[in-house]
Design a protein around this motif. Structure first.
Motif, PDB file in Angstrom:
ATOM      1  N   ARG A 395      23.659 -21.134  47.456  1.00  0.00           N
ATOM      2  CA  ARG A 395      23.448 -19.596  47.200  1.00  0.00           C
ATOM      3  C   ARG A 395      21.999 -19.344  46.919  1.00  0.00           C
ATOM      4  O   ARG A 395      21.096 -20.379  46.801  1.00  0.00           O
ATOM      5  CB  ARG A 395      24.079 -19.257  45.811  1.00  0.00           C
ATOM      6  CG  ARG A 395      25.655 -19.158  46.041  1.00  0.00           C
ATOM      7  CD  ARG A 395      26.357 -19.113  44.723  1.00  0.00           C
ATOM      8  NE  ARG A 395      27.867 -19.169  44.739  1.00  0.00           N
ATOM      9  CZ  ARG A 395      28.647 -18.214  45.132  1.00  0.00           C
ATOM     10  NH1 ARG A 395      28.158 -16.903  45.207  1.00  0.00           N
ATOM     11  NH2 ARG A 395      29.862 -18.287  45.199  1.00  0.00           N
ATOM     12  N   VAL A 396      21.487 -18.274  47.010  1.00  0.00           N
ATOM     13  CA  VAL A 396      20.266 -17.663  46.548  1.00  0.00           C
ATOM     14  C   VAL A 396      20.121 -17.559  45.172  1.00  0.00           C
ATOM     15  O   VAL A 396      20.518 -16.496  44.392  1.00  0.00           O
ATOM     16  CB  VAL A 396      20.043 -16.155  47.138  1.00  0.00           C
ATOM     17  CG1 VAL A 396      18.423 -15.788  46.839  1.00  0.00           C
ATOM     18  CG2 VAL A 396      20.142 -16.428  48.916  1.00  0.00           C
ATOM     19  N   ASN A 397      19.798 -18.638  44.662  1.00  0.00           N
ATOM     20  CA  ASN A 397      19.993 -18.484  43.117  1.00  0.00           C
ATOM     21  C   ASN A 397      18.794 -19.343  42.267  1.00  0.00           C
ATOM     22  O   ASN A 397      18.997 -19.597  41.286  1.00  0.00           O
ATOM     23  CB  ASN A 397      21.288 -19.526  42.735  1.00  0.00           C
ATOM     24  CG  ASN A 397      21.244 -20.844  43.294  1.00  0.00           C
ATOM     25  OD1 ASN A 397      20.242 -21.269  43.845  1.00  0.00           O
ATOM     26  ND2 ASN A 397      22.401 -21.685  43.127  1.00  0.00           N
ATOM     27  N   GLU A 398      17.570 -19.325  43.133  1.00  0.00           N
ATOM     28  CA  GLU A 398      16.300 -19.631  42.378  1.00  0.00           C
ATOM     29  C   GLU A 398      15.560 -18.679  42.185  1.00  0.00           C
ATOM     30  O   GLU A 398      15.237 -17.680  42.891  1.00  0.00           O
ATOM     31  CB  GLU A 398      15.651 -21.032  43.091  1.00  0.00           C
ATOM     32  CG  GLU A 398      14.668 -21.674  42.223  1.00  0.00           C
ATOM     33  CD  GLU A 398      15.229 -22.334  41.030  1.00  0.00           C
ATOM     34  OE1 GLU A 398      15.257 -21.591  40.031  1.00  0.00           O
ATOM     35  OE2 GLU A 398      15.065 -23.345  41.035  1.00  0.00           O
ATOM     36  N   VAL A 451      11.300 -13.629  51.972  1.00  0.00           N
ATOM     37  CA  VAL A 451      11.628 -14.784  51.139  1.00  0.00           C
ATOM     38  C   VAL A 451      12.498 -14.138  50.227  1.00  0.00           C
ATOM     39  O   VAL A 451      12.183 -13.055  49.680  1.00  0.00           O
ATOM     40  CB  VAL A 451      10.171 -15.405  50.271  1.00  0.00           C
ATOM     41  CG1 VAL A 451       9.639 -14.483  49.392  1.00  0.00           C
ATOM     42  CG2 VAL A 451      11.261 -16.322  49.365  1.00  0.00           C
ATOM     43  N   LEU A 452      13.598 -14.730  50.311  1.00  0.00           N
ATOM     44  CA  LEU A 452      15.020 -14.175  49.442  1.00  0.00           C
ATOM     45  C   LEU A 452      15.094 -15.029  48.233  1.00  0.00           C
ATOM     46  O   LEU A 452      15.002 -16.236  47.996  1.00  0.00           O
ATOM     47  CB  LEU A 452      16.245 -14.481  50.129  1.00  0.00           C
ATOM     48  CG  LEU A 452      16.617 -13.906  51.536  1.00  0.00           C
ATOM     49  CD1 LEU A 452      17.934 -14.068  52.132  1.00  0.00           C
ATOM     50  CD2 LEU A 452      15.856 -12.471  51.931  1.00  0.00           C
ATOM     51  N   VAL A 453      15.254 -14.391  46.971  1.00  0.00           N
ATOM     52  CA  VAL A 453      14.926 -14.982  45.860  1.00  0.00           C
ATOM     53  C   VAL A 453      15.819 -14.568  44.869  1.00  0.00           C
ATOM     54  O   VAL A 453      16.342 -13.366  45.115  1.00  0.00           O
ATOM     55  CB  VAL A 453      13.375 -14.783  45.248  1.00  0.00           C
ATOM     56  CG1 VAL A 453      12.405 -15.521  45.876  1.00  0.00           C
ATOM     57  CG2 VAL A 453      13.273 -13.196  44.999  1.00  0.00           C
ATOM     58  N   ALA A 454      16.318 -15.350  43.610  1.00  0.00           N
ATOM     59  CA  ALA A 454      17.132 -14.578  42.566  1.00  0.00           C
ATOM     60  C   ALA A 454      16.282 -13.626  41.877  1.00  0.00           C
ATOM     61  O   ALA A 454      16.725 -12.558  41.458  1.00  0.00           O
ATOM     62  CB  ALA A 454      17.760 -15.636  41.778  1.00  0.00           C
ATOM     63  N   LYS A 455      15.030 -13.898  41.634  1.00  0.00           N
ATOM     64  CA  LYS A 455      14.088 -13.043  40.767  1.00  0.00           C
ATOM     65  C   LYS A 455      12.881 -13.293  41.149  1.00  0.00           C
ATOM     66  O   LYS A 455      12.372 -14.423  41.529  1.00  0.00           O
ATOM     67  CB  LYS A 455      14.380 -13.498  39.571  1.00  0.00           C
ATOM     68  CG  LYS A 455      13.819 -12.336  38.575  1.00  0.00           C
ATOM     69  CD  LYS A 455      14.739 -11.125  38.000  1.00  0.00           C
ATOM     70  CE  LYS A 455      14.080 -10.459  37.066  1.00  0.00           C
ATOM     71  NZ  LYS A 455      14.245  -9.008  37.777  1.00  0.00           N
ATOM     72  N   VAL A 458       6.141  -9.313  39.310  1.00  0.00           N
ATOM     73  CA  VAL A 458       5.601  -8.178  40.192  1.00  0.00           C
ATOM     74  C   VAL A 458       4.241  -8.726  41.029  1.00  0.00           C
ATOM     75  O   VAL A 458       4.178  -8.405  41.926  1.00  0.00           O
ATOM     76  CB  VAL A 458       5.092  -6.992  39.245  1.00  0.00           C
ATOM     77  CG1 VAL A 458       3.999  -5.980  39.968  1.00  0.00           C
ATOM     78  CG2 VAL A 458       6.384  -6.449  38.675  1.00  0.00           C
ATOM     79  N   CYS A 459       3.282  -9.529  40.245  1.00  0.00           N
ATOM     80  CA  CYS A 459       2.274 -10.023  40.848  1.00  0.00           C
ATOM     81  C   CYS A 459       2.387 -10.957  41.829  1.00  0.00           C
ATOM     82  O   CYS A 459       1.960 -10.711  43.134  1.00  0.00           O
ATOM     83  CB  CYS A 459       1.526 -11.081  39.670  1.00  0.00           C
ATOM     84  SG  CYS A 459       0.667  -9.983  38.637  1.00  0.00           S
ATOM     85  N   PRO A 460       3.381 -12.030  42.141  1.00  0.00           N
ATOM     86  CA  PRO A 460       3.653 -12.830  43.264  1.00  0.00           C
ATOM     87  C   PRO A 460       4.178 -12.035  44.357  1.00  0.00           C
ATOM     88  O   PRO A 460       3.907 -11.902  45.526  1.00  0.00           O
ATOM     89  CB  PRO A 460       4.424 -13.958  42.898  1.00  0.00           C
ATOM     90  CG  PRO A 460       5.101 -13.480  41.523  1.00  0.00           C
ATOM     91  CD  PRO A 460       4.257 -12.576  40.916  1.00  0.00           C
ATOM     92  N   LYS A 461       5.009 -11.072  43.830  1.00  0.00           N
ATOM     93  CA  LYS A 461       5.742 -10.108  45.097  1.00  0.00           C
ATOM     94  C   LYS A 461       4.712  -9.400  45.864  1.00  0.00           C
ATOM     95  O   LYS A 461       4.542  -9.222  47.043  1.00  0.00           O
ATOM     96  CB  LYS A 461       6.582  -9.261  44.350  1.00  0.00           C
ATOM     97  CG  LYS A 461       7.526  -8.528  45.123  1.00  0.00           C
ATOM     98  CD  LYS A 461       8.414  -7.490  44.245  1.00  0.00           C
ATOM     99  CE  LYS A 461       9.109  -6.308  45.131  1.00  0.00           C
ATOM    100  NZ  LYS A 461      10.409  -6.698  45.870  1.00  0.00           N
ATOM    101  N   ALA A 471       9.278 -10.016  49.582  1.00  0.00           N
ATOM    102  CA  ALA A 471       9.969 -10.601  48.797  1.00  0.00           C
ATOM    103  C   ALA A 471      11.101  -9.843  48.287  1.00  0.00           C
ATOM    104  O   ALA A 471      11.382  -8.646  47.991  1.00  0.00           O
ATOM    105  CB  ALA A 471       9.086 -10.915  47.417  1.00  0.00           C
ATOM    106  N   VAL A 472      12.420 -10.463  48.485  1.00  0.00           N
ATOM    107  CA  VAL A 472      13.665  -9.443  48.356  1.00  0.00           C
ATOM    108  C   VAL A 472      14.441 -10.306  47.334  1.00  0.00           C
ATOM    109  O   VAL A 472      15.110 -11.581  47.487  1.00  0.00           O
ATOM    110  CB  VAL A 472      14.523  -9.848  49.864  1.00  0.00           C
ATOM    111  CG1 VAL A 472      15.767  -8.924  49.757  1.00  0.00           C
ATOM    112  CG2 VAL A 472      13.462  -9.452  50.758  1.00  0.00           C
ATOM    113  N   GLU A 473      14.945  -9.495  46.307  1.00  0.00           N
ATOM    114  CA  GLU A 473      15.916  -9.855  45.311  1.00  0.00           C
ATOM    115  C   GLU A 473      17.173  -9.337  45.592  1.00  0.00           C
ATOM    116  O   GLU A 473      18.181  -9.758  44.852  1.00  0.00           O
ATOM    117  CB  GLU A 473      15.495  -9.354  44.049  1.00  0.00           C
ATOM    118  CG  GLU A 473      14.118  -9.745  43.387  1.00  0.00           C
ATOM    119  CD  GLU A 473      13.708  -9.060  42.289  1.00  0.00           C
ATOM    120  OE1 GLU A 473      13.459  -9.857  41.188  1.00  0.00           O
ATOM    121  OE2 GLU A 473      13.285  -7.990  42.540  1.00  0.00           O
ATOM    122  N   THR A 474      17.528  -8.500  46.563  1.00  0.00           N
ATOM    123  CA  THR A 474      18.835  -7.861  46.840  1.00  0.00           C
ATOM    124  C   THR A 474      19.903  -8.839  47.050  1.00  0.00           C
ATOM    125  O   THR A 474      21.167  -8.396  46.418  1.00  0.00           O
ATOM    126  CB  THR A 474      18.773  -7.031  48.201  1.00  0.00           C
ATOM    127  OG1 THR A 474      17.591  -6.399  48.149  1.00  0.00           O
ATOM    128  CG2 THR A 474      19.888  -6.299  48.395  1.00  0.00           C
TER     129      THR A 474
END
Ligand code: CLF
Ligand code: SF4
Length: 518
Positions: A395-398, A451-455, A458-461, A471-474
């Motif tokens: 899963r995308v969980n990190e 990059v798919l992430v859990a969270k 704002v700055c790194p995004k 950067a995608v949290e969807t």
């Protein structure tokens, strides 16, 4: 050819004919039924075209099945300190670089300590399915300790698969014992089949009570490696071949190595990048020999994949590693701690847990296929790479800031395929951004469109997006491959509507240096 024809002579009970060995190898390792056709090992979640016997051996082995590595763990015990050859990428102060990156010294164990540790870990981590002996030297240069460890573990934890990794020099002498002990998985590190190239990698070997140098050393080593490979595959033992890619030394030659090992029945080929930081004190590190870039490594793996399936999820782990391949829980199981921990080895509970994992894997595979079906009418030739932050379970969980590594998928209208990982330093430590900032991570992911992430903060995004990486949290907490395909579908739609422009990405860094769990 002469050697190949003799193969059946090596077979013990249950031995395979050479044709059977070749057929199984040609079926392509763990599975050739991934969404993108001939895929990296185990890209299909199911049995595919493997025989039930082979499927049973690989389905929960995290190194022999890419899918399994999201769910199942391995552990190594460092019972083998000595080595009988010298590799120019190894510093003997550290672990065997063939199977574990240099830079981290392991705690050496006796077989009895090792067996106790295995039971303790198995009691704590029900998804730990494989015990590997992979160093810190060569397991077959320490046969007494290696086989005693296997014997003790087989007596007390019979469901744990036994696995070993060797440089192959003494392998032919130990094949009978390997078979008798039901060791079903053997890795041989083969970096060359041409002794002239070998002489640039191996300064000496110790064989038949004497030290042998130069081309002669590599000639003997290569003959013994290939003989050992043939003997094992003739007995139905699954052999993975590891090769270290050393640019300018053996990089072009590894295509020939690939052909040589495939023709001898190797099940899987794992081409790993050279790690050669000067501080490791290796010959290659001190002479400035560089490792490959991400694109160079992928190009070689792709070139060899036409010949046989490739392992791309290796983490070059330590000789005392514990946990999923992308994590290292060895610090939780130091000898002191193991001696104090209670052992409650519950075979039924372990099997029940693993059965649940199998059910989950089927759900994941169905979700992937359903998402892929939505791309059925797409004809675009676009292909992109997508990074994923995960801590396991498929899963995308990190959280972006907590990721030690990102998994990399290549995705096109034919599906999503795991093609590697990128180790990174933590972006977020103790609530603060790392001193180096996000730049090293951007360099590691530079070949990815997203990059798919859990969270993510704002700055790194913003920094990532400034570098062209969305950067995608969807897809937080959703299945990885399904999410990667869904993202790609959305990407194509946005390109089609001219909301975004498709850009062919550049090369990326492979991080050097050892991974130490913090
Ligand atoms: Fe260990 Fe090797 Fe067995 Fe796996 S590791 S002995 S096959 S259980 Fe795996 Fe680690 Fe890569 Fe080795 S990720 S370094 S391939
Ligand atoms: Fe080092 Fe392993 Fe090579 Fe031996 S086989 S020299 S321990 S990398």
């Amino acid at each position: 050819m002469q050697k190949l024809l003799q193969l059946q002579d090596f077979g013990g009970p249950g031995a395979k004919t050479l044709d059977e060995v070749r057929r199984e190898a040609a079926q392509g390792g763990c599975s050739s039924t991934g969404g993108s056709g001939k895929a990296s090992c185990g890209s299909g979640a199911g049995q595919g075209d493997l025989s039930p016997e082979v499927w049973d051996k690989v389905k929960n082995h995290p190194c022999y099945s890419e899918q399994a590595h999201h769910h199942f763990a391995r552990m190594h015990v460092a019972v083998a300190p000595a080595c009988n050859i010298q590799c120019n990428y190894c510093n003997r102060k550290y672990d065997c670089a063939n199977e574990s990156r240099p830079g981290v010294v392991s705690e050496k164990l006796t077989p009895e300590q090792a067996a106790r540790k295995v039971l303790t870990v198995a009691s704590t981590i029900p998804q730990m399915t494989v015990l590997g002996v992979a160093g810190p030297g060569d397991p077959l240069a320490n046969p007494g300790k290696t086989f005693k460890t296997f014997e003790l573990v087989a007596e007390t934890a019979p469901d744990i698969k036994l696995c070993l990794s060797t440089n192959g020099l003494t392998l032919p002498d130990h094949v009978d014992r390997i078979q008798a002990m039901n060791v079903d998985h053997v890795t041989i590190t083969i970096n060359m089949v041409d002794p002239e190239i070998g002489a640039k990698i191996y300064p000496w070997i110790f064989y038949n009570h004497r030290r042998i140098e130069g081309v002669e050393a590599s000639r003997i080593l290569s003959e013994r490696q290939l003989l050992g490979l043939e003997m094992l595959t003739a007995r139905g033992i699954l052999v993975k071949v590891n090769s270290v890619m050393i640019p300018g030394v053996n990089d072009k030659h590894l295509v020939e190595v690939n052909r040589a090992v495939k023709s001898r029945g190797a099940f899987l080929h794992n081409i790993m990048p050279l790690i050669s930081e000067p501080e490791h004190g290796t010959v290659f590190g001190l002479t400035g020999q560089r490792g490959p870039t991400a694109q160079e490594l992928k190009a070689l793996q792709d070139a060899c994949e036409g010949e046989m399936n490739m392992m791309r999820h290796c983490r070059q782990c330590r000789a005392d590693a514990v946990g999923l391949l992308g994590e290292d829980r060895s610090a939780e199981f130091s000898t002191d701690k193991v001696m104090e921990m209670e052992v409650e080895y519950d075979l039924e509970a372990r099997q029940a847990y693993q059965a649940k994992v199998e059910q989950e894997r089927e759900v994941i595979a169905r979700a992937k296929q359903a998402e892929l079906a939505k791309l059925a009418d797409e004809t675009s030739a676009i292909k992109i790479q997508v990074a994923v932050a995960t801590k396991g379970g498929g899963r995308v969980n990190e959280h972006f800031g907590h990721a030690h590594e990102f998994q990399i998928y290549e995705v096109s209208t034919t599906g999503a395929k795991f093609i590697g990982h990128r180790r990174v330093d933590l972006y977020c430590e103790g609530g603060y951004a790392s001193a180096d900032g996000v730049e090293p991570i951007i360099r590691a992911l530079n070949d990815c469109s997203a990059v798919l992430v859990a969270k993510i903060g704002v700055c790194p995004k913003d920094s990532l997006e400034g570098a062209g990486i969305e950067a995608v949290e969807t897809y937080a907490f959703e299945f990885i491959e399904k999410s990667v395909i869904a993202y790609f579908k959305d990407y194509l739609e946005r390109v089609g509507k001219s909301e975004i422009r498709h850009v062919v990405r550049g090369d990326a860094d492979i991080r050097q240096g050892a991974f130490i769990e913090t």
